[in-house]
Design a protein around this motif. Sequence first.
Motif, PDB file in Angstrom:
ATOM      1  N   THR A   1       3.214  14.280   1.880  1.00 17.20           N
ATOM      2  CA  THR A   1       4.461  14.119   2.626  1.00 17.20           C
ATOM      3  C   THR A   1       5.105  15.486   2.860  1.00 17.20           C
ATOM      4  N   THR A   2       6.138  15.461   3.683  1.00 15.71           N
ATOM      5  CA  THR A   2       6.972  16.638   3.873  1.00 15.71           C
ATOM      6  C   THR A   2       8.403  16.169   4.061  1.00 15.71           C
ATOM      7  N   ASN A   3       9.355  17.031   3.768  1.00 11.06           N
ATOM      8  CA  ASN A   3      10.756  16.670   3.977  1.00 11.06           C
ATOM      9  C   ASN A   3      11.272  17.313   5.258  1.00 11.06           C
ATOM     10  N   PRO A   4      12.497  17.026   5.665  1.00 10.75           N
ATOM     11  CA  PRO A   4      13.001  17.584   6.931  1.00 10.75           C
ATOM     12  C   PRO A   4      13.013  19.108   6.984  1.00 10.75           C
ATOM     13  N   GLU A   5      13.034  19.749   5.816  1.00 11.04           N
ATOM     14  CA  GLU A   5      13.026  21.213   5.778  1.00 11.04           C
ATOM     15  C   GLU A   5      11.610  21.781   5.823  1.00 11.04           C
ATOM     16  N   GLY A   6      10.593  20.920   5.826  1.00 10.29           N
ATOM     17  CA  GLY A   6       9.209  21.383   5.886  1.00 10.29           C
ATOM     18  C   GLY A   6       8.561  21.606   4.538  1.00 10.29           C
ATOM     19  N   GLN A   7       9.257  21.263   3.446  1.00  9.55           N
ATOM     20  CA  GLN A   7       8.685  21.396   2.108  1.00  9.55           C
ATOM     21  C   GLN A   7       7.647  20.288   1.883  1.00  9.55           C
ATOM     22  N   THR A   8       6.425  20.670   1.560  1.00 12.54           N
ATOM     23  CA  THR A   8       5.363  19.679   1.383  1.00 12.54           C
ATOM     24  C   THR A   8       5.322  19.151  -0.044  1.00 12.54           C
ATOM     25  N   ASN A   9       4.783  17.954  -0.166  1.00 13.24           N
ATOM     26  CA  ASN A   9       4.651  17.287  -1.466  1.00 13.24           C
ATOM     27  C   ASN A   9       3.323  16.557  -1.495  1.00 13.24           C
ATOM     28  N   LEU A  10       2.706  16.487  -2.658  1.00 18.33           N
ATOM     29  CA  LEU A  10       1.438  15.775  -2.820  1.00 18.33           C
ATOM     30  C   LEU A  10       1.426  15.108  -4.180  1.00 18.33           C
ATOM     31  N   ALA A  11       1.037  13.832  -4.225  1.00 18.93           N
ATOM     32  CA  ALA A  11       1.036  13.096  -5.485  1.00 18.93           C
ATOM     33  C   ALA A  11      -0.114  12.108  -5.512  1.00 18.93           C
ATOM     34  N   ILE A  12      -0.712  11.957  -6.697  1.00 27.80           N
ATOM     35  CA  ILE A  12      -1.811  11.016  -6.864  1.00 27.80           C
ATOM     36  C   ILE A  12      -1.251   9.627  -7.150  1.00 27.80           C
ATOM     37  N   PHE A  13      -1.831   8.608  -6.528  1.00 30.38           N
ATOM     38  CA  PHE A  13      -1.442   7.214  -6.729  1.00 30.38           C
ATOM     39  C   PHE A  13      -2.692   6.375  -6.979  1.00 30.38           C
ATOM     40  N   ASN A  14      -2.555   5.390  -7.883  1.00 28.88           N
ATOM     41  CA  ASN A  14      -3.676   4.474  -8.149  1.00 28.88           C
ATOM     42  C   ASN A  14      -3.315   3.042  -7.761  1.00 28.88           C
ATOM     43  N   SER A  15      -2.350   2.903  -6.869  1.00 30.08           N
ATOM     44  CA  SER A  15      -1.862   1.564  -6.528  1.00 30.08           C
ATOM     45  C   SER A  15      -2.001   1.233  -5.044  1.00 30.08           C
ATOM     46  N   VAL A  16      -2.762   2.044  -4.296  1.00 30.81           N
ATOM     47  CA  VAL A  16      -2.934   1.761  -2.868  1.00 30.81           C
ATOM     48  C   VAL A  16      -3.761   0.494  -2.692  1.00 30.81           C
ATOM     49  N   MET A  17      -3.328  -0.382  -1.789  1.00 38.40           N
ATOM     50  CA  MET A  17      -3.994  -1.674  -1.600  1.00 38.40           C
ATOM     51  C   MET A  17      -4.070  -2.043  -0.127  1.00 38.40           C
ATOM     52  N   HIS A  18      -5.081  -2.843   0.204  1.00 40.65           N
ATOM     53  CA  HIS A  18      -5.212  -3.407   1.541  1.00 40.65           C
ATOM     54  C   HIS A  18      -4.132  -4.470   1.734  1.00 40.65           C
ATOM     55  N   VAL A  19      -3.437  -4.425   2.863  1.00 37.40           N
ATOM     56  CA  VAL A  19      -2.432  -5.435   3.192  1.00 37.40           C
ATOM     57  C   VAL A  19      -2.876  -6.279   4.381  1.00 37.40           C
ATOM     58  N   GLY A  20      -3.473  -5.652   5.386  1.00 32.17           N
ATOM     59  CA  GLY A  20      -3.926  -6.406   6.547  1.00 32.17           C
ATOM     60  C   GLY A  20      -4.739  -5.525   7.473  1.00 32.17           C
ATOM     61  N   ALA A  21      -5.561  -6.178   8.333  1.00 35.42           N
ATOM     62  CA  ALA A  21      -6.432  -5.437   9.234  1.00 35.42           C
ATOM     63  C   ALA A  21      -5.941  -5.427  10.676  1.00 35.42           C
ATOM     64  N   ASP A  22      -5.020  -6.308  11.031  1.00 30.60           N
ATOM     65  CA  ASP A  22      -4.558  -6.397  12.416  1.00 30.60           C
ATOM     66  C   ASP A  22      -3.071  -6.724  12.448  1.00 30.60           C
ATOM     67  N   PRO A  23      -2.205  -5.703  12.445  1.00 36.95           N
ATOM     68  CA  PRO A  23      -2.517  -4.278  12.487  1.00 36.95           C
ATOM     69  C   PRO A  23      -3.054  -3.761  11.150  1.00 36.95           C
ATOM     70  N   ALA A  24      -3.563  -2.534  11.173  1.00 36.10           N
ATOM     71  CA  ALA A  24      -4.149  -1.936   9.968  1.00 36.10           C
ATOM     72  C   ALA A  24      -3.041  -1.480   9.028  1.00 36.10           C
ATOM     73  N   LEU A  25      -2.851  -2.221   7.944  1.00 38.30           N
ATOM     74  CA  LEU A  25      -1.762  -1.955   7.000  1.00 38.30           C
ATOM     75  C   LEU A  25      -2.293  -1.673   5.601  1.00 38.30           C
ATOM     76  N   LEU A  26      -1.712  -0.675   4.960  1.00 33.65           N
ATOM     77  CA  LEU A  26      -1.954  -0.396   3.549  1.00 33.65           C
ATOM     78  C   LEU A  26      -0.615  -0.365   2.827  1.00 33.65           C
ATOM     79  N   GLY A  27      -0.643  -0.746   1.564  1.00 38.41           N
ATOM     80  CA  GLY A  27       0.563  -0.696   0.754  1.00 38.41           C
ATOM     81  C   GLY A  27       0.326   0.092  -0.518  1.00 38.41           C
ATOM     82  N   PHE A  28       1.398   0.536  -1.143  1.00 39.05           N
ATOM     83  CA  PHE A  28       1.298   1.131  -2.477  1.00 39.05           C
ATOM     84  C   PHE A  28       2.613   0.915  -3.208  1.00 39.05           C
ATOM     85  N   ILE A  29       2.534   0.952  -4.524  1.00 41.78           N
ATOM     86  CA  ILE A  29       3.698   0.726  -5.384  1.00 41.78           C
ATOM     87  C   ILE A  29       4.270   2.065  -5.823  1.00 41.78           C
ATOM     88  N   SER A  30       5.574   2.212  -5.672  1.00 43.33           N
ATOM     89  CA  SER A  30       6.241   3.431  -6.119  1.00 43.33           C
ATOM     90  C   SER A  30       6.583   3.332  -7.598  1.00 43.33           C
TER      91      SER A  30
END
Length: 204
Positions: free
Chosen positions: A36-65
Amino acid sequence: MFTHFTNQQIADIEKRKRIALINSLSGFKSLNLIGTTNPEGQTNLAIFNSVMHVGADPALLGFISRPNSVERHTIENIQQMGYYTINHVNATIFEKAHQTSARYDRDQSEFDAARLGIVYKNNFAAPFVQESQIQMGLMLKEMIPIKSNGTDLLIGEIVDLYFPTEIWEEDGVLNIEKAGTIAGSSLDGYHNTQLITRLKYAKP
Protein backbone atom coordinates in the motif's frame (compact mmCIF):
# COMPACT_ATOMS: atom_id res chain seq x y z
CA MET A 1 -4.68 -40.66 22.82
CA PHE A 2 -6.30 -37.28 22.17
CA THR A 3 -6.09 -34.00 24.06
CA HIS A 4 -9.44 -32.34 24.75
CA PHE A 5 -9.98 -28.67 25.59
CA THR A 6 -13.23 -26.90 26.33
CA ASN A 7 -13.58 -23.24 25.33
CA GLN A 8 -12.88 -22.24 28.93
CA GLN A 9 -9.73 -24.37 29.05
CA ILE A 10 -8.58 -22.80 25.78
CA ALA A 11 -9.11 -19.35 27.29
CA ASP A 12 -6.97 -20.36 30.28
CA ILE A 13 -3.93 -21.33 28.21
CA GLU A 14 -1.03 -18.89 28.48
CA LYS A 15 -1.59 -16.15 25.89
CA ARG A 16 1.29 -16.74 23.47
CA LYS A 17 0.80 -20.50 23.53
CA ARG A 18 -2.94 -20.06 22.99
CA ILE A 19 -2.39 -17.74 20.03
CA ALA A 20 0.00 -20.25 18.44
CA LEU A 21 -2.46 -23.10 18.99
CA ILE A 22 -5.50 -21.33 17.52
CA ASN A 23 -3.51 -19.97 14.58
CA SER A 24 -2.47 -23.50 13.65
CA LEU A 25 -6.00 -24.97 13.73
CA SER A 26 -7.07 -23.82 10.27
CA GLY A 27 -4.25 -25.79 8.66
CA PHE A 28 -2.09 -24.58 5.80
CA LYS A 29 -2.81 -20.99 4.78
CA SER A 30 -1.97 -18.73 1.87
CA LEU A 31 0.90 -16.31 2.36
CA ASN A 32 0.74 -12.92 0.70
CA LEU A 33 2.42 -9.56 0.93
CA ILE A 34 0.00 -6.64 0.80
CA GLY A 35 1.46 -3.45 -0.62
CA THR A 36 0.00 0.00 0.00
CA THR A 37 0.87 3.67 -0.03
CA ASN A 38 -0.56 6.67 1.78
CA PRO A 39 -1.52 10.05 0.28
CA GLU A 40 2.00 11.35 0.96
CA GLY A 41 3.54 8.50 -1.07
CA GLN A 42 4.93 6.57 1.92
CA THR A 43 4.90 2.86 1.03
CA ASN A 44 3.96 0.01 3.33
CA LEU A 45 4.27 -3.77 3.01
CA ALA A 46 2.91 -6.44 5.34
CA ILE A 47 2.59 -10.22 5.28
CA PHE A 48 -0.91 -11.70 5.69
CA ASN A 49 -2.02 -15.32 6.03
CA SER A 50 -5.74 -14.65 5.81
CA VAL A 51 -6.30 -13.91 2.11
CA MET A 52 -9.30 -15.86 0.79
CA HIS A 53 -11.33 -16.37 -2.36
CA VAL A 54 -14.66 -14.51 -2.21
CA GLY A 55 -15.98 -14.78 -5.75
CA ALA A 56 -15.03 -15.17 -9.41
CA ASP A 57 -17.56 -12.89 -11.12
CA PRO A 58 -16.50 -10.25 -10.34
CA ALA A 59 -13.06 -11.42 -9.21
CA LEU A 60 -13.05 -10.78 -5.45
CA LEU A 61 -10.55 -11.58 -2.72
CA GLY A 62 -10.89 -10.89 0.97
CA PHE A 63 -8.57 -10.76 3.96
CA ILE A 64 -8.92 -10.26 7.70
CA SER A 65 -7.29 -7.28 9.37
CA ARG A 66 -5.79 -7.23 12.84
CA PRO A 67 -7.79 -5.82 15.78
CA ASN A 68 -7.90 -2.08 16.44
CA SER A 69 -5.66 -2.54 19.49
CA VAL A 70 -2.56 -1.95 17.32
CA GLU A 71 -1.70 0.57 14.61
CA ARG A 72 -2.84 -0.72 11.26
CA HIS A 73 -0.85 1.10 8.59
CA THR A 74 -1.98 -1.25 5.82
CA ILE A 75 -5.66 -0.83 6.64
CA GLU A 76 -5.41 2.93 7.07
CA ASN A 77 -3.66 3.25 3.70
CA ILE A 78 -6.31 1.13 1.98
CA GLN A 79 -9.08 3.22 3.54
CA GLN A 80 -7.42 6.44 2.42
CA MET A 81 -6.35 5.39 -1.08
CA GLY A 82 -8.84 2.64 -1.99
CA TYR A 83 -6.20 0.49 -3.72
CA TYR A 84 -3.68 -2.17 -2.68
CA THR A 85 -1.70 -5.08 -4.07
CA ILE A 86 -1.61 -8.74 -3.08
CA ASN A 87 1.62 -10.57 -3.93
CA HIS A 88 2.28 -14.30 -3.45
CA VAL A 89 5.15 -15.20 -1.14
CA ASN A 90 7.56 -17.67 -2.73
CA ALA A 91 10.44 -19.81 -1.54
CA THR A 92 13.07 -17.23 -2.48
CA ILE A 93 11.65 -14.36 -0.41
CA PHE A 94 9.86 -15.91 2.58
CA GLU A 95 12.47 -14.78 5.11
CA LYS A 96 12.27 -11.21 3.84
CA ALA A 97 8.47 -11.47 3.78
CA HIS A 98 8.48 -12.62 7.41
CA GLN A 99 10.47 -9.51 8.38
CA THR A 100 7.56 -7.29 7.28
CA SER A 101 5.59 -8.56 10.29
CA ALA A 102 7.83 -6.45 12.56
CA ARG A 103 6.26 -3.28 13.94
CA TYR A 104 8.02 -0.57 12.02
CA ASP A 105 7.27 3.11 12.45
CA ARG A 106 4.78 4.62 10.03
CA ASP A 107 7.51 6.48 8.13
CA GLN A 108 9.64 3.35 7.63
CA SER A 109 8.90 1.41 4.45
CA GLU A 110 8.94 -2.36 4.91
CA PHE A 111 10.04 -2.64 1.28
CA ASP A 112 13.32 -1.03 2.34
CA ALA A 113 13.55 -2.73 5.73
CA ALA A 114 13.05 -6.21 4.24
CA ARG A 115 15.07 -5.40 1.09
CA LEU A 116 12.26 -6.27 -1.29
CA GLY A 117 11.94 -4.65 -4.68
CA ILE A 118 9.16 -2.14 -5.25
CA VAL A 119 7.56 -1.70 -8.67
CA TYR A 120 4.62 0.31 -9.99
CA LYS A 121 2.72 -1.02 -13.02
CA ASN A 122 0.11 0.28 -15.44
CA ASN A 123 -0.37 3.52 -13.42
CA PHE A 124 -1.81 1.48 -10.53
CA ALA A 125 -1.88 3.48 -7.29
CA ALA A 126 -0.26 0.85 -5.03
CA PRO A 127 3.18 -0.82 -5.21
CA PHE A 128 3.81 -4.43 -6.26
CA VAL A 129 6.55 -6.71 -4.90
CA GLN A 130 9.07 -7.14 -7.69
CA GLU A 131 10.19 -10.62 -6.60
CA SER A 132 6.68 -12.05 -6.39
CA GLN A 133 5.63 -14.22 -9.34
CA ILE A 134 1.87 -13.71 -8.89
CA GLN A 135 0.83 -10.10 -8.38
CA MET A 136 -2.64 -8.59 -8.08
CA GLY A 137 -3.84 -5.02 -7.92
CA LEU A 138 -7.13 -4.58 -6.07
CA MET A 139 -9.72 -1.88 -5.53
CA LEU A 140 -11.45 -1.89 -2.14
CA LYS A 141 -15.15 -2.75 -2.42
CA GLU A 142 -16.26 -3.39 1.17
CA MET A 143 -14.91 -3.28 4.70
CA ILE A 144 -17.04 -5.35 7.04
CA PRO A 145 -16.52 -5.09 10.81
CA ILE A 146 -16.40 -8.35 12.74
CA LYS A 147 -17.87 -7.51 16.12
CA SER A 148 -16.75 -10.71 17.82
CA ASN A 149 -13.09 -9.68 18.02
CA GLY A 150 -12.72 -6.16 16.61
CA THR A 151 -11.24 -7.20 13.28
CA ASP A 152 -12.44 -6.32 9.78
CA LEU A 153 -13.01 -8.27 6.60
CA LEU A 154 -11.76 -6.29 3.61
CA ILE A 155 -13.06 -7.31 0.20
CA GLY A 156 -11.39 -6.08 -2.97
CA GLU A 157 -11.91 -6.54 -6.69
CA ILE A 158 -8.94 -7.59 -8.80
CA VAL A 159 -8.36 -4.89 -11.42
CA ASP A 160 -4.85 -5.90 -12.51
CA LEU A 161 -3.32 -9.40 -12.56
CA TYR A 162 0.23 -10.44 -13.46
CA PHE A 163 1.79 -13.92 -13.61
CA PRO A 164 4.31 -15.86 -15.76
CA THR A 165 2.57 -17.06 -18.90
CA GLU A 166 3.96 -20.59 -18.56
CA ILE A 167 2.16 -21.30 -15.25
CA TRP A 168 -1.33 -20.90 -16.75
CA GLU A 169 -2.73 -24.37 -17.43
CA GLU A 170 -5.06 -25.25 -20.32
CA ASP A 171 -8.07 -25.58 -18.00
CA GLY A 172 -7.53 -22.11 -16.57
CA VAL A 173 -5.84 -23.05 -13.28
CA LEU A 174 -2.62 -21.32 -12.29
CA ASN A 175 0.14 -23.78 -11.41
CA ILE A 176 1.19 -21.97 -8.26
CA GLU A 177 3.88 -24.54 -7.47
CA LYS A 178 5.65 -23.63 -10.72
CA ALA A 179 5.54 -20.04 -9.49
CA GLY A 180 7.27 -21.11 -6.26
CA THR A 181 4.32 -20.09 -4.09
CA ILE A 182 4.56 -21.50 -0.56
CA ALA A 183 2.09 -22.02 2.27
CA GLY A 184 2.08 -21.03 5.92
CA SER A 185 1.03 -22.54 9.21
CA SER A 186 0.45 -20.91 12.57
CA LEU A 187 2.28 -17.55 12.65
CA ASP A 188 5.80 -18.63 11.74
CA GLY A 189 5.68 -21.86 9.70
CA TYR A 190 6.65 -21.88 6.02
CA HIS A 191 5.98 -24.89 3.80
CA ASN A 192 6.66 -26.13 0.30
CA THR A 193 3.70 -27.95 -1.22
CA GLN A 194 3.26 -30.95 -3.50
CA LEU A 195 0.16 -31.62 -5.57
CA ILE A 196 -1.30 -35.09 -4.94
CA THR A 197 -3.79 -35.03 -7.82
CA ARG A 198 -6.63 -33.03 -9.28
CA LEU A 199 -10.09 -34.55 -9.34
CA LYS A 200 -12.93 -34.10 -11.79
CA TYR A 201 -15.95 -31.92 -10.95
CA ALA A 202 -18.07 -33.94 -8.53
CA LYS A 203 -21.62 -34.85 -9.53
CA PRO A 204 -24.29 -36.88 -7.67
